[in-house]
Structures are given as structure tokens and as C-alpha cells.
Design a protein around this motif. Structure first.
Motif, PDB file in Angstrom:
ATOM      1  N   ASP A  15      10.726   2.872 -10.189  1.00 54.96           N
ATOM      2  CA  ASP A  15       9.721   3.241  -9.191  1.00 54.96           C
ATOM      3  C   ASP A  15       8.435   3.633  -9.902  1.00 54.96           C
ATOM      4  OD1 ASP A  15       8.387   3.923  -6.945  1.00 54.96           O
ATOM      5  OD2 ASP A  15       9.856   5.384  -6.215  1.00 54.96           O
ATOM      6  N   GLU A  16       7.498   2.702  -9.958  1.00 61.91           N
ATOM      7  CA  GLU A  16       6.218   2.936 -10.644  1.00 61.91           C
ATOM      8  C   GLU A  16       6.428   3.627 -11.984  1.00 61.91           C
ATOM      9  OE1 GLU A  16       2.968   4.435  -8.236  1.00 61.91           O
ATOM     10  OE2 GLU A  16       4.186   4.029  -6.469  1.00 61.91           O
ATOM     11  N   PRO A  17       7.154   2.990 -12.876  1.00 60.53           N
ATOM     12  CA  PRO A  17       7.489   3.664 -14.127  1.00 60.53           C
ATOM     13  C   PRO A  17       6.267   3.914 -14.998  1.00 60.53           C
ATOM     14  CG  PRO A  17       8.101   1.376 -14.258  1.00 60.53           C
ATOM     15  CD  PRO A  17       7.665   1.620 -12.847  1.00 60.53           C
ATOM     16  N   THR A  34       5.404  -1.290  -8.055  1.00 59.11           N
ATOM     17  CA  THR A  34       4.169  -1.013  -8.782  1.00 59.11           C
ATOM     18  C   THR A  34       2.953  -1.162  -7.881  1.00 59.11           C
ATOM     19  OG1 THR A  34       2.779  -1.649 -10.652  1.00 59.11           O
ATOM     20  CG2 THR A  34       4.072  -3.386  -9.630  1.00 59.11           C
ATOM     21  N   HIS A  35       1.925  -0.412  -8.229  1.00 59.86           N
ATOM     22  CA  HIS A  35       0.638  -0.544  -7.538  1.00 59.86           C
ATOM     23  C   HIS A  35      -0.309  -1.434  -8.329  1.00 59.86           C
ATOM     24  CE1 HIS A  35       0.975   2.125  -4.146  1.00 59.86           C
ATOM     25  NE2 HIS A  35       1.604   3.006  -4.907  1.00 59.86           N
ATOM     26  N   ASN A  36       0.161  -1.824  -9.481  1.00 54.15           N
ATOM     27  CA  ASN A  36      -0.716  -2.541 -10.399  1.00 54.15           C
ATOM     28  C   ASN A  36      -0.417  -4.043 -10.276  1.00 54.15           C
ATOM     29  OD1 ASN A  36      -1.772  -3.797 -12.679  1.00 54.15           O
ATOM     30  ND2 ASN A  36      -1.503  -1.946 -13.944  1.00 54.15           N
ATOM     31  N   PRO A  70       0.823  -1.207   0.000  1.00 56.30           N
ATOM     32  CA  PRO A  70       0.000   0.000   0.000  1.00 56.30           C
ATOM     33  C   PRO A  70       0.858   1.258   0.000  1.00 56.30           C
ATOM     34  CG  PRO A  70      -0.077  -1.082   2.134  1.00 56.30           C
ATOM     35  CD  PRO A  70       0.641  -2.007   1.218  1.00 56.30           C
ATOM     36  N   SER A  71       0.247   2.342  -0.368  1.00 56.11           N
ATOM     37  CA  SER A  71       0.949   3.621  -0.435  1.00 56.11           C
ATOM     38  C   SER A  71       1.521   3.965   0.941  1.00 56.11           C
ATOM     39  CB  SER A  71      -0.024   4.696  -0.882  1.00 56.11           C
ATOM     40  OG  SER A  71       0.652   5.892  -1.028  1.00 56.11           O
ATOM     41  N   GLY A  72       2.770   4.404   0.943  1.00 55.29           N
ATOM     42  CA  GLY A  72       3.400   4.796   2.191  1.00 55.29           C
ATOM     43  C   GLY A  72       4.025   3.645   2.949  1.00 55.29           C
ATOM     44  N   CYS A  73       4.073   2.443   2.354  1.00 58.56           N
ATOM     45  CA  CYS A  73       4.615   1.302   3.084  1.00 58.56           C
ATOM     46  C   CYS A  73       6.142   1.264   3.025  1.00 58.56           C
ATOM     47  CB  CYS A  73       4.038   0.005   2.546  1.00 58.56           C
ATOM     48  SG  CYS A  73       4.665  -0.417   0.916  1.00 58.56           S
ATOM     49  N   GLY A  74       6.755   2.112   2.197  1.00 61.49           N
ATOM     50  CA  GLY A  74       8.212   2.183   2.220  1.00 61.49           C
ATOM     51  C   GLY A  74       8.895   1.654   0.968  1.00 61.49           C
ATOM     52  N   LYS A  75       8.160   1.497  -0.128  1.00 67.63           N
ATOM     53  CA  LYS A  75       8.767   0.938  -1.340  1.00 67.63           C
ATOM     54  C   LYS A  75       9.823   1.888  -1.905  1.00 67.63           C
ATOM     55  CE  LYS A  75       4.742   0.858  -3.358  1.00 67.63           C
ATOM     56  NZ  LYS A  75       3.877   1.434  -2.315  1.00 67.63           N
ATOM     57  N   THR A  76       9.455   3.144  -2.037  1.00 66.64           N
ATOM     58  CA  THR A  76      10.412   4.116  -2.563  1.00 66.64           C
ATOM     59  C   THR A  76      11.610   4.234  -1.625  1.00 66.64           C
ATOM     60  OG1 THR A  76       8.642   5.311  -3.647  1.00 66.64           O
ATOM     61  CG2 THR A  76      10.687   6.507  -3.291  1.00 66.64           C
ATOM     62  N   LEU A  86      21.901  11.957   0.981  1.00 63.03           N
ATOM     63  CA  LEU A  86      21.730  13.403   0.884  1.00 63.03           C
ATOM     64  C   LEU A  86      20.932  13.964   2.037  1.00 63.03           C
ATOM     65  CD1 LEU A  86      20.749  13.603  -2.855  1.00 63.03           C
ATOM     66  CD2 LEU A  86      22.984  13.954  -1.828  1.00 63.03           C
ATOM     67  N   ASN A  87      20.139  13.119   2.656  1.00 61.91           N
ATOM     68  CA  ASN A  87      19.227  13.591   3.689  1.00 61.91           C
ATOM     69  C   ASN A  87      19.850  13.326   5.063  1.00 61.91           C
ATOM     70  OD1 ASN A  87      17.124  14.108   5.378  1.00 61.91           O
ATOM     71  ND2 ASN A  87      15.582  13.144   4.061  1.00 61.91           N
ATOM     72  N   ASP A  88      20.212  14.398   5.744  1.00 64.48           N
ATOM     73  CA  ASP A  88      20.879  14.247   7.042  1.00 64.48           C
ATOM     74  C   ASP A  88      19.963  13.612   8.087  1.00 64.48           C
ATOM     75  OD1 ASP A  88      23.048  15.553   5.936  1.00 64.48           O
ATOM     76  OD2 ASP A  88      22.261  17.522   6.491  1.00 64.48           O
TER      77      ASP A  88
HETATM   78  N1  LIG Z   1      11.850  12.639   2.926  1.00 61.53           N
HETATM   79  C1  LIG Z   1      11.032  12.113   3.851  1.00 61.53           C
HETATM   80  N2  LIG Z   1      10.987  12.641   5.091  1.00 61.53           N
HETATM   81  C2  LIG Z   1      10.202  12.133   6.031  1.00 61.53           C
HETATM   82  N3  LIG Z   1       9.392  11.088   5.834  1.00 61.53           N
HETATM   83  C3  LIG Z   1       9.383  10.512   4.630  1.00 61.53           C
HETATM   84  C4  LIG Z   1      10.196  10.989   3.572  1.00 61.53           C
HETATM   85  N4  LIG Z   1       9.984  10.227   2.477  1.00 61.53           N
HETATM   86  C5  LIG Z   1       9.066   9.310   2.840  1.00 61.53           C
HETATM   87  N5  LIG Z   1       8.701   9.458   4.129  1.00 61.53           N
HETATM   88  C6  LIG Z   1       7.759   8.646   4.871  1.00 61.53           C
HETATM   89  O1  LIG Z   1       8.225   7.323   4.813  1.00 61.53           O
HETATM   90  C7  LIG Z   1       7.157   6.418   4.588  1.00 61.53           C
HETATM   91  C8  LIG Z   1       7.437   5.577   3.364  1.00 61.53           C
HETATM   92  O2  LIG Z   1       7.450   6.416   2.239  1.00 61.53           O
HETATM   93  P1  LIG Z   1       7.724   5.888   0.753  1.00 61.53           P
HETATM   94  O3  LIG Z   1       7.859   7.066  -0.115  1.00 61.53           O
HETATM   95  O4  LIG Z   1       8.831   4.945   0.820  1.00 61.53           O
HETATM   96  O5  LIG Z   1       6.361   5.134   0.434  1.00 61.53           O
HETATM   97  P2  LIG Z   1       5.948   4.337  -0.888  1.00 61.53           P
HETATM   98  O6  LIG Z   1       5.744   2.945  -0.494  1.00 61.53           O
HETATM   99  O7  LIG Z   1       6.901   4.624  -1.967  1.00 61.53           O
HETATM  100  O8  LIG Z   1       4.546   5.011  -1.208  1.00 61.53           O
HETATM  101  P3  LIG Z   1       3.877   5.297  -2.632  1.00 61.53           P
HETATM  102  O9  LIG Z   1       3.399   4.023  -3.124  1.00 61.53           O
HETATM  103  O10 LIG Z   1       2.773   6.234  -2.314  1.00 61.53           O
HETATM  104  O11 LIG Z   1       4.937   5.907  -3.474  1.00 61.53           O
HETATM  105  C9  LIG Z   1       5.894   7.256   4.451  1.00 61.53           C
HETATM  106  O12 LIG Z   1       5.204   7.212   5.679  1.00 61.53           O
HETATM  107  C10 LIG Z   1       6.406   8.655   4.201  1.00 61.53           C
HETATM  108  O13 LIG Z   1       5.557   9.601   4.821  1.00 61.53           O
END
Ligand SMILES: Nc1ncnc2c1ncn2[C@@H]1O[C@H](COP(=O)(O)OP(=O)(O)OP(=O)(O)O)[C@@H](O)[C@H]1O
Ligand SMILES: [Mg+2]
Lengths: 525, 278
Positions: free
Chosen positions: B199-201, B230-232, B65-71, B83-85
């Protein structure tokens, strides 16, 4: 009616007075800008128009001739009569060039075609008639019809001779004298031949000057008083009452050109403003060259490299507030740090032999440019930072993900995208710097700089020299000249020029920005 | 739903591990080995104790699901989080046996080897040609002919050549969204990565462009390792060999794609893929 205007101005209907108020404010500001330009252009450019000379006869039979300048009603609530101001010239005859006359006392006015206005190197303008021409002190026998063409011809001869003598002096005498003074000769023979050459050149200059002093004008005022005016001291003779509209236009064009291209005369009260135009432009350009790399690097550091912690935020706030520091404070800083501090040290180290007369330890072009660069640094930093912040992180990550280092990403992706923002910063910096006068008075502007800071002599750009500036010129002409009536039109003309110079500099930068944007394709789409 | 509760409860990671169903890929066949990876943005955890192996020259799909941490997981694989401290990380990631966080690893070279295509297309504001040449110009200089050949090859590989061959010097921003996405893929392929993170190309693409990208993924499998977010579900089922289901930063189930879609071991996975948990 209102509805139609509303449609034309795209003012949304049915939203009350708000949009109208906003549109009104825009119109008002535009109107004020236009009014300013019209005022400056009107007062400044009309000054060069050859106005006709009136021959005035008063009720007591006195005559005089002059340009009518303006009428002034009696002070409000007081009895009295309207007065008219005339510019009568002839300071050598009357000691005064302005004359107020009660309008009621004017019995008659005429504009005889033979009245001339002669622009001279001393005593200002002469207004009257040409009574005769002398050659080597002897009167020439000339008929009425021959007189005017001969005068014109002789004046042209003097102008040619003056050019010749100036060229001789600049191109032959001065280089030779310099070589001799600096001891640059091969052997004693060479030295002697150089000295002989110099002598010959000097003799030629003297001969030319002698030829120039051959002719003289006999001028006669309308009251019959005569003066003999050597022709070499005459810049221009006009007969405005005999000129057609086209002649006047040509004379106007020539005068405008002289104003733009010549140096000032008579303690800035006459002549042109070329050194001031040049100084202003050069100073602003040097300022831009100095401020851009510093501002851009600082912005890059703040936005791309420094950790975004509390310290960075504090520095950023500091930079923004620096933009609000009054410019005179920067002037004081420049004087203390650049002129006395760095300049004094440079003199100790490199120009010791010239001390105690300072080289860099006094105000000059370099210190003025650097002071203004400091003044405008915050503007460039803020504009560049805003540009950098607008670049999406996705662009940076895209480059990094291809194996670019952070430096490569910065150089190849981030900076090119930020160029328009940098140029915006430079545009704002120019706008702020070009009009500043106060700090310059402390760090290098001069009332009269005999040499422009660029010439054919190594190193060509003389950063230590003092320079003239249009803004300071306005101040000087307007406040420190003895003759305020004569100075006012010059003030307007110079102010117009300052606005135009800033406009030209800004348009250059805007053009550059447009060019860059176009080259980067549809970047801003 | 007792299983669901035990998996999502962050206070009991041990139970999460015990309930997860994770396929074992032999170390010799794996490209990435992720061990005990946890990652947090400041105090917000985003990944918790992930352990999995990504097989070499296969397509592995990450779903969830969205926000589960895939990206977040993808960005951990090429160290974009550097890059992110704010980001704090624990655990290990090995690429071909080499710990990617080891001091001797050059991060720029790592990122060249592990190419990434982002969720939204991000072509540079340059010409199409220059976009693809960008990565090449970072490396040892090539002769113009060689570079042109590489660019044509990359654009052909990304199934974009025929559409852009007559307008290579137009701005990349004048392309359509789907073309931009394929351009970004071509740009990444041009530097010859070993791994491609996608990432979801196809999230913003029409069915035809999506199909083109899926074909592309299948054709690339022979030379590189692909990881696809992918979400699909159909897309994951169509193109991937292995699928990992993530939920709230944890790995729930990881199996061969056929097995996961036809016969999920955990009820939570089944609920997600059949759309009951949305
Ligand atoms: N730069 C950031 N700073 C703080 N929190 C972040 C950051 N990037 C993502 N998050 C949090 O980390 C969690 C995972 O985010 P991520 O982008 O990995 O989700 P995702 O699985 O890729 O979602 P989606 O399918 O919507 O792209 C989310 O709760 C998001 O709010
Ligand atoms: Mg995502």
C-alpha cells in the motif's frame, strides 16, 4: 529581578499573568510537600537525639532534673507567666513524668555530667544518678571512677545473656516442645530422650535468666530518693551531659535503628515499629500481586476483546466511578464477603477442628490485601486501558498481517507495549493503598500483632494472621495512648516512616518501569 | 462528460458495469478472483460491485484518487476488515480457487499467505532482528542457524542487509523511514507469502529509496504475486504489468499497463492519468 526569574523558570514573556499563576501553583504545591517532609523529619528524627538533662533549682530551694521540652507563653490576652515543660521521668517516684514550671520561678539551671537517663522495661525512663551497683543483693565497693565503666560492662553482659536466652528459647525449647505436643516421636525411648532434652534446655534457659538477674543498679533521684533497678530490666543507660557531639550522634543512630528494627513495647508507647513496617510492606506487595493480573486482564478484555458497544462503555464508566467509592465501603464489603463469607466457609471446610476460634473467618493479612486490591482495581484497569488505547492499531495489524492470531498479537505485541502503563497503574495503586487505614481496621489490622506473618514455620507466609500497619500504628499511638506528650514524637516519626515506605515501594515500581522501557528500546520516543 | 456521470452515479450500477473496460485474465493464470465485491463502512459504501482477476506472479497496480477505496480493497484481500464490526461485505474473493471467507479457511494462515505492507511503516518496538523473526516465531520452531539464515535472506531480498547487518540488535525504531519500510517488507517476506500487498510503499520515501523498492518489486515478481497501490503514475507505469483504475469505489478501467497508459479506453481514465481530473 522578576524578568530574570522568569527567564530561569522558562516563563514566556508578554503573555500576562497566566504562566506566572501556573508556575506559582506548582511552586506552592512543591513548597507544601517539602514543608510536610521537613516537619515530619524535624519532629520525628529529633525525638531520638539524646537531649541534655537540666538540673533545675526553683526559688523555694526544690530541685528536679529533666529534659526541657518546650516553653509556652500565657494564653493570649491573659495575665500570667510563661511556663516550661520538663520531661522528668521517674514515674515510680512521682507518679507523673511531665512537669510544668513557671519560668520565673527557676532560680538556677545546671547540667552536671553524672546525670543519667535509664530506659527501663517498667515505669519508663529514670532520670537521676547511679548511686551504686549490687551483685546478688550485696553492694559492690566501687570508687567513683570505676562506677560508670563497670555499669556499662555489666549492662553489656545482660544484653549478651538476653540474646543467649532468646536464642535458646527460639531454637531449642520451642521446637522440642512443639514436637512433643504434636506427638512426633519414633518410639517411647525417643519420646523420653526428647523430654529429657527439653528439660535440659529449659534448665539452661533458667540458668541464663538467673545469671541475668544477678546485678542491680542503685539509682538515686536528684532529691535523694533511691530505687533498686534490676539490670535485666534496663535497655539503655545514657549520660547525655557527658557525651560529645559524636557520641550523641552514635546514640541517635542506634536509637533510630532500634526504632526501625524492634517491636513495640509498653502498649505501643515505646520501642520500635518493625512489625508495622514489615506488615505495611508485605500487605502492599500482596495487594500488588493480587491486583495486577486482575486489573490487566480486565483492561485487556475491555479494550481488546469485548465488542465496543454500549454495554462496554457502560462497564467502563462503572469502573471509573468505582475508583471514587470511599475506602471504608470497601472495608465493609471485605468484612462481609471475604472475612465472614469466604473466610467463614473456609473455616467450616478445612479448619473445622479449630472452631469456634476462627482461622480465616477473622480479619487477616490475606483479606486485607484482597480488600485493598479491590479498592485499587479501578486504578489499575484505567491506567492499563489508557496504555492499551495508546498503542496504534497499525501495530496490531502489522502482527495480524504476518499470520499472528489475535491471541498471539496480544501476547507478543500489545501486552509488552502496555507494560509501562500497567506499572504506572501499579504505582498509582500502591500510592492509594499504602496510606489506607480505615478499611484495614475492619479486615485485619491489629494494634499489636505478636507474630509477624512471615517466619520459619511452614508455610512460612501466614496469610491468616493479623498484622500491624504503620498507618494504624499512627492512629493507635496518637489517639489511644495515655501519654500524648510522649506519643507525639512517635506519631511524627511513624508518619515520616510511612511516607518513606510508600516512597520506597513507588520508587521500586518506577525503577521497574524504567527498566522495562529501556529494554523495549526507544518505545516511548 | 456523459461517461463520467454514468460511471459515478451509484444509483445506476448497471450502467457502470457497461461503461467499465475490464481486461479478462484467464482463470488458470489468476491468483485472486474478485467477484461482485461490495463493501461498506456502516452505511458509507467504499467498494461497489468490483469484479476483476489478479494475475499470478505479475505486478498489478491499483491507481485512483485519494479515498477511492484502494486500501479498502487491499484489506479485503487478507480479511483485515474482520476486525471491524462495522464493515459489511458482499461478493466473493477466491485465492487460488478457494473462497477466502469459507468457514474452513484459517484466517491467520490466509494472512501469512497474503502478506501486507502498510501505507505507513509499522515496525514493532523490538530489535531489527526480532522484527524479521516475528513471523518466523509464530510458526514451527526453527533452529537458530536456520532462522538466522532466513532473516539474512529476507533482509537481503528487501535490499536492507548491507545497511543493518552490523546493528541487527538495535531498535527498529532507530531506522530511517525508508529503512523502516524495507524492514517491514523483509519482515513480510520472511514468512514466505504467495501474495504481497503493497500500500503506497514509497509514498514517504526519497527518490533513491523509492528506486530501491521498485527494483525490489521487479525482482520479487518471479516468485510471488504483487499488488501495488500507488499515487505515482510513473511508478505504476515503470513496475506494473497490469493496472486497475478505481474511482469512488468502482472499477473504471483495468488493462495491461502499457495499454492503459498509452491508450486508455475511457476518457475518465485518460483524464486521471494525465492529471486533468485532480
Ligand atoms: N475505518 C473506516 N471507517 C469508516 N470509513 C472508512 C474507514 N476506512 C476508510 N473509510 C472510507 O472509505 C473510503 C475509502 O478509503 P480508503 O482508505 O480505501 O481510500 P484509499 O483509496 O486508500 O485512499 P488514499 O489513497 O488516500 O490512501 C474513504 O471514503 C474513507 O473515508
Ligand atoms: Mg490508502
Amino acid at each position: 529581578m522578576i524578568a530574570r526569574w522568569g527567564r530561569r523558570l522558562r516563563i514566556p514573556r508578554g503573555e500576562g499573568a497566566g504562566p506566572w499563576l501556573a508556575a506559582g501553583c506548582v511552586s506552592l504545591s512543591l513548597l507544601m510537600v517539602v514543608a510536610l517532609l521537613v516537619l515530619l523529619a524535624g519532629r520525628g528524627l529529633v525525638y531520638f537525639w539524646p537531649t541534655e538533662i537540666e538540673l533545675v533549682t526553683l526559688d523555694d530551694g526544690q530541685h528536679f532534673a529533666g529534659h526541657a521540652i518546650r516553653d509556652e507563653p500565657p494564653p493570649r490576652g491573659q495575665l500570667g507567666v510563661s511556663q516550661r515543660l520538663y520531661h522528668t521521668g521517674n514515674r515510680d517516684l512521682h507518679g507523673e513524668v511531665w512537669r510544668w514550671v513557671d519560668i520565673e520561678r527557676i532560680a538556677s539551671q545546671a547540667r552536671p555530667a553524672d546525670l543519667v537517663v535509664v530506659e527501663r522495661n517498667r515505669w519508663g525512663d529514670f532520670i537521676g544518678r547511679v548511686a551504686g551497683l549490687q551483685e546478688q543483693g550485696r553492694d559492690l565497693a566501687l570508687s567513683e571512677a570505676e562506677r560508670w565503666p563497670t555499669v556499662r560492662q555489666r549492662l553489656e553482659r545482660v544484653v549478651r545473656l538476653r540474646e543467649e536466652s532468646d536464642a535458646l528459647r527460639e531454637q531449642v525449647v520451642e521446637p522440642l516442645a512443639k514436637r512433643l505436643a504434636e506427638g512426633r516421636w519414633r518410639d517411647s525411648n525417643d519420646r523420653e530422650s526428647l523430654a529429657a532434652e527439653l528439660e535440659a534446655a529449659n534448665a539452661r534457659v533458667l540458668a541464663v535468666q538467673d545469671a541475668m538477674s544477678r546485678d542491680a543498679l542503685v539509682l538515686e533521684s536528684v532529691n535523694g530518693r533511691r530505687v533498686v533497678q534490676p539490670l535485666q530490666g534496663v535497655y539503655r543507660i545514657l549520660r547525655p551531659n557527658a557525651m560529645s557531639g559524636f557520641d550523641k550522634f552514635m546514640a541517635w543512630g542506634r536509637d533510630v535503628w532500634r526504632f526501625l528494627s524492634e517491636g513495640p513495647r509498653a502498649a505501643n508507647a515505646a520501642g520500635g515499629v518493625w512489625p508495622a513496617i514489615f506488615g505495611t510492606m508485605l500487605m502492599v506487595m500482596l495487594m500488588s500481586v493480587a491486583v495486577t493480573p486482575f486489573g490487566v486482564l480486565a483492561a485487556v478484555y475491555l479494550n481488546e476483546i469485548a465488542p465496543q458497544g454500549r454495554l462496554t462503555r457502560l462497564v467502563r464508566i462503572g469502573v471509573r466511578n468505582l475508583a471514587g467509592v470511599p475506602s471504608i465501603v470497601y472495608g465493609v464489603f471485605g468484612l462481609g464477603v471475604f472475612v465472614y463469607g469466604i473466610g467463614g466457609t473456609l473455616d467450616e471446610w478445612f479448619f473445622h477442628d479449630r472452631l469456634p476460634s476462627p482461622t480465616f473467618g477473622t480479619g487477616g493479612l490475606l483479606w486485607a490485601s484482597l480488600t485493598l486490591a479491590l479498592l485499587t482495581l479501578p486504578v489499575v484497569i484505567v491506567a492499563t486501558e489508557e496504555g492499551l488505547a495508546r498503542i496504534p492499531d497499525a501495530q496490531r495489524e502489522g502482527a495480524l498481517a504476518l499470520g499472528a492470531t489475535r491471541a498471539e498479537t496480544l501476547r507478543r505485541v500489545v501486552l509488552p507495549m502496555a507494560v509501562p502503563a500497567m506499572l504506572t497503574g501499579v504505582i498509582l495503586a500502591i500510592a492509594r493503598a499504602a496510606g489506607e487505614v480505615a478499611p484495614l481496621m475492619l479486615v485485619g489490622v491489629a494494634k499489636l500483632a505478636p507474630q509477624v506473618p512471615v517466619d520459619g514455620e511452614f508455610p512460612f507466609l501466614h496469610l491468616e494472621r493479623k498484622f500491624m500497619h504503620l498507618g494504624y500504628h499512627i492512629l493507635d499511638v496518637g489517639f489511644y495512648s495515655g501519654d500524648i506528650e510522649a506519643a507525639m514524637p512517635l506519631v511524627y516519626a511513624t508518619a515520616l516512616l510511612l511516607v518513606l515506605v510508600i516512597l520506597v515501594l513507588n520508587l521500586t515500581a518506577i525503577f521497574l518501569r524504567h527498566h522495562v522501557k529501556a529494554r523495549h528500546g526507544a518505545l516511548q520516543r | 462528460m456523459p461517461v463520467f456521470d454514468s460511471v459515478t452515479d451509484p444509483a445506476s450500477p448497471a450502467s457502470a458495469v457497461s461503461t467499465a473496460a475490464v481486461i479478462e485474465i484467464p482463470a488458470s493464470a489468476s491468483c485472486f478472483e474478485i467477484e461482485g465485491l461490495s463493501l461498506a463502512y456502516g452505511d458509507t459504501p467504499a467498494l461497489e460491485n468490483l469484479t476483476l482477476r489478479v494475475p499470478r506472479q505479475r505486478v498489478t497496480a491499483f491507481i485512483g484518487p485519494s479515498g477511492c477505496g484502494k486500501t479498502t480493497l487491499l484489506r479485503a484481500l487478507n480479511r483485515l476488515h474482520d476486525l471491524n464490526d462495522e464493515v459489511r461485505r458482499q461478493g466473493h474473493i477466491h485465492l487460488e480457487g478457494q473462497e477466502i471467507h469459507a468457514p474452513e479457511v484459517e484466517v491467520a494462515e490466509l494472512r501469512r499467505r497474503v502478506g501486507m505492507v502498510f501505507q505507513t511503516p509499522n515496525p514493532f518496538p523490538m530489535s531489527i532482528y526480532e522484527n524479521v523473526a516475528f513471523g518466523l516465531r509464530l510458526q514451527a520452531p526453527l533452529k537458530k542457524r536456520q532462522r538466522d539464515e532466513m532473516i539474512e535472506w529476507a533482509l537481503r531480498s528487501a535490499a536492507l542487509w548491507d545497511e543493518v547487518k552490523d546493528r541487527l540488535h538495535d531498535s527498529a525504531w532507530s531506522l530511517s523511514g525508508g529503512q523502516q519500510q524495507r524492514l517491514v517488507i523483509a519482515r513480510t517476506l520472511a514468512v514466505e507469502p504467495e501474495v504481497l500487498l503493497l500500500d503506497e510503499p514509497a509514498s514517504a520515501l526519497d527518490p533513491i529509496s523509492t528506486l530501491k523498492i521498485e527494483e525490489l518489486i521487479r525482482s520479487l515478481k518471479s516468485r510471488l504475486t504483487l499488488i501495488l497501490v500507488t499515487h505515482n503514475m510513473q511508478q505504476a507505469a515503470r513496475v506494473s504489468d497490469y493496472t486497475a483504475f478505481l474511482h469512488a469505489g468502482e472499477l473504471v478501467e483495468y488493462a495491461a499497463t502499457d495499454a492503459l497508459f498509452t491508450n486508455p479506453r475511457l476518457a475518465q481514465t485518460e483524464n486521471y492519468i494525465t492529471g486533468r481530473m485532480v
